[in-house]
Design a protein around this motif. Structure first.
Motif, short mmCIF file in Angstrom:
data_model
loop_
_atom_site.label_atom_id
_atom_site.label_comp_id
_atom_site.label_asym_id
_atom_site.label_seq_id
_atom_site.Cartn_x
_atom_site.Cartn_y
_atom_site.Cartn_z
N LEU A 298 35.22 -25.75 66.89
CA LEU A 298 36.30 -26.58 67.43
C LEU A 298 36.53 -27.83 66.57
N GLU A 299 35.46 -28.34 66.04
CA GLU A 299 35.54 -29.57 65.29
C GLU A 299 36.24 -29.41 63.95
N ILE A 300 36.35 -28.17 63.49
CA ILE A 300 37.03 -27.96 62.20
C ILE A 300 38.40 -27.29 62.39
N GLY A 301 38.90 -27.29 63.62
CA GLY A 301 40.26 -26.83 63.83
C GLY A 301 40.45 -25.58 64.66
N ALA A 302 39.40 -24.87 65.02
CA ALA A 302 39.56 -23.68 65.86
C ALA A 302 40.09 -24.08 67.23
N ASN A 303 41.00 -23.29 67.78
CA ASN A 303 41.53 -23.58 69.10
C ASN A 303 41.69 -22.35 69.99
N ARG A 304 41.09 -21.24 69.56
CA ARG A 304 41.09 -20.05 70.41
C ARG A 304 39.76 -19.32 70.26
N ILE A 305 39.23 -18.87 71.41
CA ILE A 305 38.06 -17.99 71.41
C ILE A 305 38.50 -16.73 72.12
N GLU A 306 38.57 -15.64 71.36
CA GLU A 306 39.15 -14.40 71.90
C GLU A 306 38.16 -13.58 72.70
N GLY A 307 36.88 -13.77 72.51
CA GLY A 307 35.93 -12.98 73.30
C GLY A 307 34.55 -13.04 72.69
N VAL A 308 33.57 -12.80 73.53
CA VAL A 308 32.17 -12.77 73.11
C VAL A 308 31.57 -11.46 73.59
N SER A 309 30.75 -10.84 72.76
CA SER A 309 30.06 -9.62 73.18
C SER A 309 28.67 -9.60 72.57
N PHE A 310 27.78 -8.84 73.21
CA PHE A 310 26.42 -8.67 72.72
C PHE A 310 26.20 -7.18 72.52
N GLY A 311 25.48 -6.82 71.47
CA GLY A 311 25.32 -5.40 71.21
C GLY A 311 24.04 -5.06 70.48
N LEU A 312 23.92 -3.78 70.14
CA LEU A 312 22.77 -3.25 69.42
C LEU A 312 23.24 -2.75 68.06
N ARG A 313 22.55 -3.14 67.01
CA ARG A 313 22.91 -2.67 65.68
C ARG A 313 22.61 -1.18 65.51
N ASP A 314 21.66 -0.67 66.25
CA ASP A 314 21.32 0.76 66.17
C ASP A 314 21.31 1.35 67.58
N PRO A 315 22.50 1.50 68.19
CA PRO A 315 22.53 2.05 69.55
C PRO A 315 22.05 3.49 69.63
N ASP A 316 22.17 4.24 68.51
CA ASP A 316 21.71 5.63 68.52
C ASP A 316 20.21 5.72 68.78
N ALA A 317 19.45 4.75 68.27
CA ALA A 317 18.01 4.77 68.48
C ALA A 317 17.68 4.57 69.95
N ALA A 318 18.40 3.65 70.60
CA ALA A 318 18.18 3.42 72.03
C ALA A 318 18.54 4.65 72.85
N GLU A 319 19.64 5.32 72.49
CA GLU A 319 20.06 6.51 73.21
C GLU A 319 19.07 7.66 72.99
N ALA A 320 18.55 7.78 71.76
CA ALA A 320 17.58 8.84 71.48
C ALA A 320 16.32 8.65 72.30
N ALA A 321 15.87 7.40 72.41
CA ALA A 321 14.66 7.12 73.17
C ALA A 321 14.83 7.46 74.65
N VAL A 322 15.98 7.13 75.20
CA VAL A 322 16.17 7.38 76.63
C VAL A 322 16.39 8.87 76.89
N ARG A 323 16.92 9.61 75.92
CA ARG A 323 17.05 11.07 76.09
C ARG A 323 15.66 11.73 76.09
N VAL A 324 14.77 11.22 75.26
CA VAL A 324 13.40 11.73 75.25
C VAL A 324 12.77 11.51 76.62
N ALA A 325 12.99 10.31 77.18
CA ALA A 325 12.45 10.01 78.51
C ALA A 325 13.06 10.93 79.57
N ALA A 326 14.35 11.23 79.44
CA ALA A 326 15.01 12.13 80.39
C ALA A 326 14.44 13.54 80.30
N MET A 327 14.13 13.98 79.07
CA MET A 327 13.55 15.32 78.90
C MET A 327 12.15 15.37 79.50
#
Length: 245
Positions: free
Chosen positions: A142-171
């Motif tokens: 904001l201090e350098i001129g920004a006046n809009r924040i379009e959105g914030v999100s949080f994520g996983l860089r390797d979501p496939d690894a998380a999905e693979a682990a939970v599929r193993v648990a499901a099996m």
């Protein structure tokens, strides 16, 4: 167990586990096979935060408006570099330029639109691994001129690894269910003959915070408070086991 007693036990168990029409799929034992659906869920802490920060500027001509927005956008990129955001995690998501009009009341009571310069906007997406500094970065922007924040999100860089682990648990859950069914029926569980992961199972690698907003700087202030939370990953695995002879 005699052949007759074994047959009666299997038939009784099959009847007990067959779900009524329209109900959730339940474990079944029939045709010499055991069919089950294993399920698993996991909560994972995100490992990056993403934010889109925009700059809107107005000018009498297209060049003036665009240059003002571009100058502020360059400041945003430089700011991200001071936060050690890698170049690959900095990207432009939108650049717009459009004429602006203003409403002018007329003597007869009507309203007409007249040209009132141009408005330009430039939006930058930033992705931070050090999520604890995101609030500070947003405030500094904001201090350098920004006046809009379009959105914030949080994520996983390797979501496939998380999905693979939970599929193993499901099996594993499916195997445990099948083992218990076999023990209850007095039969020996055989090999897996079919495995299917239903289309609806899965996860979302992003946990969005849907809060597009316009902001104005009022001098240096406290960092924007943010809470990352967790990302839920879920999987269903449909498995069919043979009954050993």
């Amino acid at each position: 167990m005699s052949a007759r007693v074994g047959t009666l036990a299997l038939a009784a168990l099959a009847v007990a586990w067959i779900a009524p029409a329209g109900a959730e799929e339940a474990p079944t034992l029939k045709d010499g096979r055991i069919h089950v659906v294993g399920r698993a869920r996991a909560e994972t802490a995100p490992d990056f935060a993403s934010v889109e920060i925009g700059v809107e500027a107005k000018g009498a001509t297209p060049a003036v408006a665009l240059d003002a927005a571009s100058s502020a956008a360059k400041g945003l990129i430089a700011l991200a570099e001071t936060f050690k955001v890698p170049e690959a995690d900095i990207g432009t998501t939108a650049v717009t330029l459009q004429p602006v009009t203003r409403s002018v009341p007329q003597p007869d009571g009507s309203v007409s639109e007249r040209a009132d310069g141009y408005r330009a906007a430039n939006t930058i997406r930033l992705r931070l691994a050090d999520m604890g500094r995101l609030g500070d970065l947003m405030r500094r922007a904001l201090e350098i001129g920004a006046n809009r924040i379009e959105g914030v999100s949080f994520g996983l860089r390797d979501p496939d690894a998380a999905e693979a682990a939970v599929r193993v648990a499901a099996m594993k859950d499916a195997t445990m269910q099948a083992t218990r069914l076999a023990e209850a029926a007095g039969v020996t569980l055989g090999r897996v003959v079919a495995i299917r992961s239903p289309a609806e199972a899965g996860s979302s690698p992003y946990a969005p915070m849907p809060a597009p907003m316009a902001v104005r700087s009022k001098g240096r202030g406290a960092p924007v408070p943010l809470v990352a939370g967790t990302i839920e990953t879920a999987a269903d695995v449909s498995a069919t086991f043979a009954i050993a002879p």
